[in-house]
Design a protein around this motif. Structure first.
Motif, PDB file in Angstrom:
ATOM      1  N   ASN A   1       0.775  -1.141  -0.019  1.00 46.70           N
ATOM      2  CA  ASN A   1      -0.058   0.186  -0.013  1.00 46.70           C
ATOM      3  C   ASN A   1       0.867   1.018  -0.098  1.00 46.70           C
ATOM      4  O   ASN A   1       1.629   1.399   1.122  1.00 46.70           O
ATOM      5  N   ASN A   2       1.120   1.812  -1.245  1.00 45.33           N
ATOM      6  CA  ASN A   2       1.557   3.175  -1.375  1.00 45.33           C
ATOM      7  C   ASN A   2       0.836   4.334  -1.757  1.00 45.33           C
ATOM      8  O   ASN A   2       1.338   5.140  -2.188  1.00 45.33           O
ATOM      9  N   GLY A   3      -0.417   4.131  -1.378  1.00 43.63           N
ATOM     10  CA  GLY A   3      -1.339   5.069  -1.715  1.00 43.63           C
ATOM     11  C   GLY A   3      -1.676   5.743  -3.152  1.00 43.63           C
ATOM     12  O   GLY A   3      -2.042   6.689  -3.361  1.00 43.63           O
ATOM     13  N   ASN A   4      -1.103   4.997  -4.287  1.00 41.65           N
ATOM     14  CA  ASN A   4      -1.243   5.487  -5.742  1.00 41.65           C
ATOM     15  C   ASN A   4      -1.120   4.657  -6.628  1.00 41.65           C
ATOM     16  O   ASN A   4      -0.587   3.467  -6.312  1.00 41.65           O
ATOM     17  N   TYR A   5      -1.475   4.927  -7.809  1.00 42.67           N
ATOM     18  CA  TYR A   5      -0.998   3.932  -9.012  1.00 42.67           C
ATOM     19  C   TYR A   5       0.394   4.467  -9.453  1.00 42.67           C
ATOM     20  O   TYR A   5       0.620   5.575 -10.132  1.00 42.67           O
ATOM     21  N   GLY A   6       1.328   3.725  -8.943  1.00 40.06           N
ATOM     22  CA  GLY A   6       2.724   4.084  -9.199  1.00 40.06           C
ATOM     23  C   GLY A   6       3.197   3.998 -10.667  1.00 40.06           C
ATOM     24  O   GLY A   6       3.414   4.984 -11.293  1.00 40.06           O
ATOM     25  N   MET A   7       2.943   2.879 -11.251  1.00 37.44           N
ATOM     26  CA  MET A   7       3.354   2.721 -12.622  1.00 37.44           C
ATOM     27  C   MET A   7       2.625   3.598 -13.644  1.00 37.44           C
ATOM     28  O   MET A   7       3.452   4.150 -14.703  1.00 37.44           O
ATOM     29  N   THR A   8       1.649   3.989 -13.559  1.00 37.80           N
ATOM     30  CA  THR A   8       0.807   5.050 -14.402  1.00 37.80           C
ATOM     31  C   THR A   8       0.916   6.381 -14.389  1.00 37.80           C
ATOM     32  O   THR A   8       0.128   7.270 -14.902  1.00 37.80           O
ATOM     33  N   GLY A   9       1.678   6.679 -13.406  1.00 41.06           N
ATOM     34  CA  GLY A   9       2.166   8.022 -13.009  1.00 41.06           C
ATOM     35  C   GLY A   9       1.519   8.556 -11.658  1.00 41.06           C
ATOM     36  O   GLY A   9       1.506   9.766 -11.517  1.00 41.06           O
ATOM     37  N   GLY A  10       0.881   8.065 -10.610  1.00 52.17           N
ATOM     38  CA  GLY A  10       0.460   8.349  -9.479  1.00 52.17           C
ATOM     39  C   GLY A  10      -0.946   8.971  -9.518  1.00 52.17           C
ATOM     40  O   GLY A  10      -1.198   9.938  -8.850  1.00 52.17           O
ATOM     41  N   GLN A  11      -1.705   8.123  -9.907  1.00 56.69           N
ATOM     42  CA  GLN A  11      -3.378   8.502  -9.831  1.00 56.69           C
ATOM     43  C   GLN A  11      -3.632   8.140  -8.406  1.00 56.69           C
ATOM     44  O   GLN A  11      -3.092   7.367  -7.931  1.00 56.69           O
ATOM     45  N   VAL A  12      -5.050   8.771  -8.301  1.00 60.12           N
ATOM     46  CA  VAL A  12      -5.485   8.683  -7.077  1.00 60.12           C
ATOM     47  C   VAL A  12      -5.922   6.982  -6.916  1.00 60.12           C
ATOM     48  O   VAL A  12      -6.313   6.244  -7.793  1.00 60.12           O
ATOM     49  N   ALA A  13      -5.609   6.405  -5.610  1.00 60.32           N
ATOM     50  CA  ALA A  13      -5.913   4.776  -5.329  1.00 60.32           C
ATOM     51  C   ALA A  13      -6.962   4.635  -4.296  1.00 60.32           C
ATOM     52  O   ALA A  13      -7.087   5.754  -3.519  1.00 60.32           O
ATOM     53  N   PRO A  14      -7.340   3.397  -4.330  1.00 58.85           N
ATOM     54  CA  PRO A  14      -8.368   3.347  -3.093  1.00 58.85           C
ATOM     55  C   PRO A  14      -7.922   3.643  -1.638  1.00 58.85           C
ATOM     56  O   PRO A  14      -8.607   4.012  -0.881  1.00 58.85           O
ATOM     57  N   THR A  15      -6.472   3.604  -1.745  1.00 60.24           N
ATOM     58  CA  THR A  15      -6.009   3.761  -0.228  1.00 60.24           C
ATOM     59  C   THR A  15      -5.088   5.017  -0.157  1.00 60.24           C
ATOM     60  O   THR A  15      -4.764   5.414   1.019  1.00 60.24           O
ATOM     61  N   THR A  16      -5.527   5.986  -0.954  1.00 61.02           N
ATOM     62  CA  THR A  16      -4.943   7.445  -0.949  1.00 61.02           C
ATOM     63  C   THR A  16      -5.715   8.184   0.167  1.00 61.02           C
ATOM     64  O   THR A  16      -6.963   8.064   0.357  1.00 61.02           O
ATOM     65  N   LEU A  17      -4.827   8.809   0.723  1.00 65.83           N
ATOM     66  CA  LEU A  17      -5.756   9.373   1.958  1.00 65.83           C
ATOM     67  C   LEU A  17      -6.423  10.616   1.468  1.00 65.83           C
ATOM     68  O   LEU A  17      -6.198  11.540   0.577  1.00 65.83           O
ATOM     69  N   LEU A  18      -7.534  10.958   2.196  1.00 70.62           N
ATOM     70  CA  LEU A  18      -8.266  12.277   1.830  1.00 70.62           C
ATOM     71  C   LEU A  18      -7.191  13.561   1.887  1.00 70.62           C
ATOM     72  O   LEU A  18      -6.387  13.542   2.683  1.00 70.62           O
ATOM     73  N   GLY A  19      -7.365  14.487   0.823  1.00 72.90           N
ATOM     74  CA  GLY A  19      -6.774  15.535   0.689  1.00 72.90           C
ATOM     75  C   GLY A  19      -5.584  15.374  -0.045  1.00 72.90           C
ATOM     76  O   GLY A  19      -4.820  16.538  -0.401  1.00 72.90           O
ATOM     77  N   THR A  20      -5.095  14.284  -0.317  1.00 78.11           N
ATOM     78  CA  THR A  20      -3.750  14.067  -1.011  1.00 78.11           C
ATOM     79  C   THR A  20      -3.985  14.600  -2.546  1.00 78.11           C
ATOM     80  O   THR A  20      -4.845  14.295  -3.184  1.00 78.11           O
ATOM     81  N   VAL A  21      -2.824  15.124  -3.062  1.00 76.68           N
ATOM     82  CA  VAL A  21      -2.975  15.740  -4.157  1.00 76.68           C
ATOM     83  C   VAL A  21      -2.270  14.535  -5.177  1.00 76.68           C
ATOM     84  O   VAL A  21      -1.110  13.941  -4.918  1.00 76.68           O
ATOM     85  N   THR A  22      -2.963  14.005  -6.089  1.00 75.42           N
ATOM     86  CA  THR A  22      -2.465  13.109  -7.251  1.00 75.42           C
ATOM     87  C   THR A  22      -2.559  13.558  -8.574  1.00 75.42           C
ATOM     88  O   THR A  22      -3.326  14.545  -8.693  1.00 75.42           O
ATOM     89  N   THR A  23      -2.450  12.842  -9.408  1.00 78.78           N
ATOM     90  CA  THR A  23      -2.501  13.253 -10.832  1.00 78.78           C
ATOM     91  C   THR A  23      -4.050  13.356 -11.263  1.00 78.78           C
ATOM     92  O   THR A  23      -4.232  14.124 -12.166  1.00 78.78           O
ATOM     93  N   THR A  24      -4.747  12.504 -10.645  1.00 77.70           N
ATOM     94  CA  THR A  24      -6.072  12.659 -11.010  1.00 77.70           C
ATOM     95  C   THR A  24      -7.008  13.291  -9.893  1.00 77.70           C
ATOM     96  O   THR A  24      -8.312  13.390 -10.015  1.00 77.70           O
ATOM     97  N   THR A  25      -6.389  13.839  -8.696  1.00 75.48           N
ATOM     98  CA  THR A  25      -7.001  14.493  -7.854  1.00 75.48           C
ATOM     99  C   THR A  25      -6.117  16.010  -7.533  1.00 75.48           C
ATOM    100  O   THR A  25      -5.518  16.033  -6.545  1.00 75.48           O
ATOM    101  N   PRO A  26      -6.126  16.690  -8.650  1.00 76.79           N
ATOM    102  CA  PRO A  26      -5.301  17.926  -8.595  1.00 76.79           C
ATOM    103  C   PRO A  26      -5.552  18.854  -7.378  1.00 76.79           C
ATOM    104  O   PRO A  26      -4.815  19.451  -7.026  1.00 76.79           O
ATOM    105  N   LYS A  27      -6.743  18.715  -6.867  1.00 79.29           N
ATOM    106  CA  LYS A  27      -7.032  19.704  -5.702  1.00 79.29           C
ATOM    107  C   LYS A  27      -7.076  18.865  -4.540  1.00 79.29           C
ATOM    108  O   LYS A  27      -7.475  19.328  -3.520  1.00 79.29           O
TER     109      LYS A  27
END
Lengths: 349, 312
Positions: free
Chosen positions: B186-212
């Motif tokens: 569990n590293n909280g993102n889709y690493g290989m595809t470039g860091g998109q939001v994952a089921p385990t991503t913590l609320l508030g975390t900025v990822t490439t598909t949750t830019p805010k």
């Protein structure tokens, strides 16, 4: 000993699978194939095999991949909507070169579709993404349902390729006589050069399903197309009926349409008409040589299939150069009867 | 004393953070892959082995007098890990390798890969390996285990693989109490595809598909272990570890070893989640990424054995 038993088509498939040495089955319920799954659930434990009703078709086909990776004889079955879900796994089976036997008891499409009879899965059963091809066998009676699983395993292991037995629900859900042989000994295939078993006393076996190296990817594509060419050379199977005396009209049909066409052709022969029937058993590789032979002096070729011309387009695409009449031209919700087919033929005479 | 494999080292600095005697430092020299590798800077090494335990590359051999205290597991292939510098996959691969060596499982193992960064495990182990489709490794493992109930079978998956696309296949492995082991990172993102939001991503975390920043509309972070603990056999083994500190790495190794033993004893389903870092997509240096696990991730995903049945 050989004996005859009255069996439902879907039950005959399960019996034929066990007789062919299948000891692993993973499936999911869907009409009109559920009796195949149910019968496997009943007879697989008696054969000391493993039966799992999976949580979805996606899971089922991936369990099949696991068992196939160990070199086991494994089957699964579904109908059209489930076959859509199988495609991910079938693609991986091609990437791995794992041998499996998959059954599709067709129902009408699209989407969740209908429970009407259909032959609309022709293209999706043959083709898999990445230019891959499944060997496809088309049973036309209950004996075929019992016999074809063994041929399917022979071809699957010979070519390390998925084989699809593509039947319609009329054959799957009706009863017919089947001659069975309880002394039949299926072939045991040597899979020790590639199957998973733990790397004891040998280099490890690695089977990956992606091709990052461009040279490996090219090699793989050439290997696959070469394999399909070999299949086309060695594995074309078909039957021709009343085709020896250059009939004026040759009907081309498979599955339930071949059965009804056979009755129509036979009736017309009895009335003195020169008509014949060509029935492909392998839809891939398509028996083009025998088709060309059976129709070489025919004035008319009538393709009778319960789809908007999927087989018709396939044989045209393979260079069949005679004019073809397609009937009924769409998938009707009931199987065209003998009289209807007779009328189509008579229009051409 | 320590011996650093200069070509394997990716200069992630994690060993320098944890060395209790400040022995290790950057050499200032770049290896063939372009990394400023580390080397011992003084003679104060007490051969504690911590640097080797935290190294994501398996690049450090520790000796005490002439005896090897820590080194690269035998079951690992010679090829260098292809993970990013400081990626926790390397540490987790290495501890699985240590366990396979210690339990003598190499010749009995059939591994199943997922899709995602965790797929690369197949390059690293000298064991039979089958690649599954994204999320389907537990279904493939089910098929294998039905053929070979006595072989050792495990899947190694990521959080997107097990928690999103493959949630059904993984949970049904638990529901059927399949006798194989899932290790998932569990590293909280889709690493290989470039860091998109994952089921385990913590609320508030900025990822490439949750830019805010991730909101509840993308879904609450899923505690996979606790969820799986509510289904299947009462005797399943389910635990969560982390690789943010040497102590947690040692504990995680114990959990994975217990899970493997659970399978060998034919006690049914076992699963270990490992909280790891993805410095590249977290946009943190490897050391700060480990701090983030300690400070932010562990409070939401508590460590420990979550389900240990009476017979487990």
């Amino acid at each position: 000993m050989k004996y005859t038993k009255l069996l439902k088509g879907n039950h005959a498939l399960a019996e034929g699978g066990i007789a062919a040495g299948c000891r692993y089955f993973f499936g999911y319920p869907i009409t009109p194939q559920s009796e195949f799954l149910e019968h496997m659930a009943e007879i697989m434990p008696e054969a000391n095999g493993e039966f799992v009703q999976a949580e979805s078709e996606v899971a089922a086909i991936n369990m099949v991949i696991g068992a196939a990776s160990c070199g086991a004889k494994v089957m699964t079955g579904t109908s059209g909507p489930g076959f859509d879900l199988f495609h991910e796994g079938i693609g991986n089976l091609h990437a791995h070169d794992f041998p499996v036997v998959i059954v599709d008891i067709m129902r009408g499409g699209p989407g969740n579709g209908s429970l009407h009879p259909s032959q609309q899965d022709y293209d999706v059963c043959i083709k898999s993404r990445g230019d891959m091809k499944n060997i496809v066998l088309a049973p036309w009676n209950h004996q075929d349902m019992y016999d074809l699983p063994n041929l399917a395993f022979e071809l699957a292991f010979k070519y390390r390729n998925p084989v699809v037995i593509m039947a319609d629900n009329v054959i799957g859900q009706s009863y017919g006589n089947v001659v069975m042989d309880d002394e039949f000994k299926p072939t045991e295939f040597d899979t020790s050069s590639w199957a998973m078993s733990g790397a004891k006393g040998r280099e490890r076996h690695l089977s990956i399903a992606h091709f990052p190296d461009p040279n490996v990817a090219n090699e793989m594509q050439h290997y696959k197309q070469g394999k399909y060419a070999e299949m086309a050379k060695n594995e074309q199977r078909s039957e021709s009926y009343y085709c020896d005396d250059d009939p004026e009209v040759v009907v081309v049909a498979y599955g339930i349409m071949a059965r009804n066409s056979y009755a129509a052709v036979k009736a017309l022969r009895e009335q003195g008409y020169k008509v014949g029937l060509f029935r492909p058993v392998t839809l891939f590789p398509y028996p083009m040589d025998a088709l060309n032979e059976a129709t070489k002096n025919a004035k008319h070729v009538l393709v009778a299939e319960m789809s908007a011309g999927q087989m018709c387009a396939d044989i045209k695409g393979r260079g069949f150069d005679k004019d073809v009449v397609l009937k009924p031209g769409f998938c009707p919700s009931s199987v065209p009867g003998t009289g209807e087919i007779e009328a189509w033929i008579k229009e051409l005479l | 004393m320590i011996i650093v494999d200069q070509e394997r080292c990716k200069g992630c600095s994690i060993c320098t953070k944890f060395c209790p005697k400040n022995v290790i430092g950057h050499s200032g020299v770049f290896n063939k892959a372009g990394y400023d590798y580390v080397e011992p800077q003084n003679e104060d090494c007490i051969s504690c082995g911590i640097c080797s335990q935290v190294c994501p590359e398996g690049a450090i051999t520790v000796k005490k007098e002439d005896k090897v205290v820590y080194s690269r597991p035998q079951v690992l292939t010679d090829s260098a890990f292809t993970y990013c510098p400081g990626c926790s996959h390397g540490v987790i691969n290495r501890i699985i390798g240590e366990i396979i060596d210690e339990m003598g499982l190499a010749e009995e193992t059939i591994g199943v890969t997922p899709i995602g960064c965790s797929i690369f495990i197949y390059k690293n182990f000298k064991v039979d390996y089958v690649e599954g489709a994204h999320g389907r490794a537990p279904a493939v493992a089910t098929g294998i285990k039905r053929v070979y109930p006595d072989k050792f079978v495990f899947t190694y998956q990521g959080d997107g693989d097990i928690g999103a696309i493959g949630l059904g296949e993984a949970m049904y492995a638990a529901i059927r109490d399949e006798n194989f082991t899932i290790v998932f990172v569990n590293n909280g993102n889709y690493g290989m595809t470039g860091g998109q939001v994952a089921p385990t991503t913590l609320l508030g975390t900025v990822t490439t598909t949750t830019p805010k920043g991730k909101t509840v509309h993308e879904g609450y972070p899923v505690r996979i272990c606790e969820t799986f603990a509510t289904v299947g056999s009462d005797n399943a083994y389910i635990a969560r570890g982390a690789v943010d500190t040497p102590a947690n790495i040692r504990k995680t190794k114990q959990y994975i070893k217990k899970a493997f033993q659970h399978q060998l004893d034919k006690k049914g389903f076992s699963m270990v989640e490992v909280l790891g870092a993805c410095p590249t997509n977290w946009k943190l240096d490897p050391v700060k990424a480990l701090d983030k696990i300690t400070d932010t991730v562990i409070p939401y995903f508590p460590l420990g054995e979550i389900k240990v049945g009476k017979e487990a």
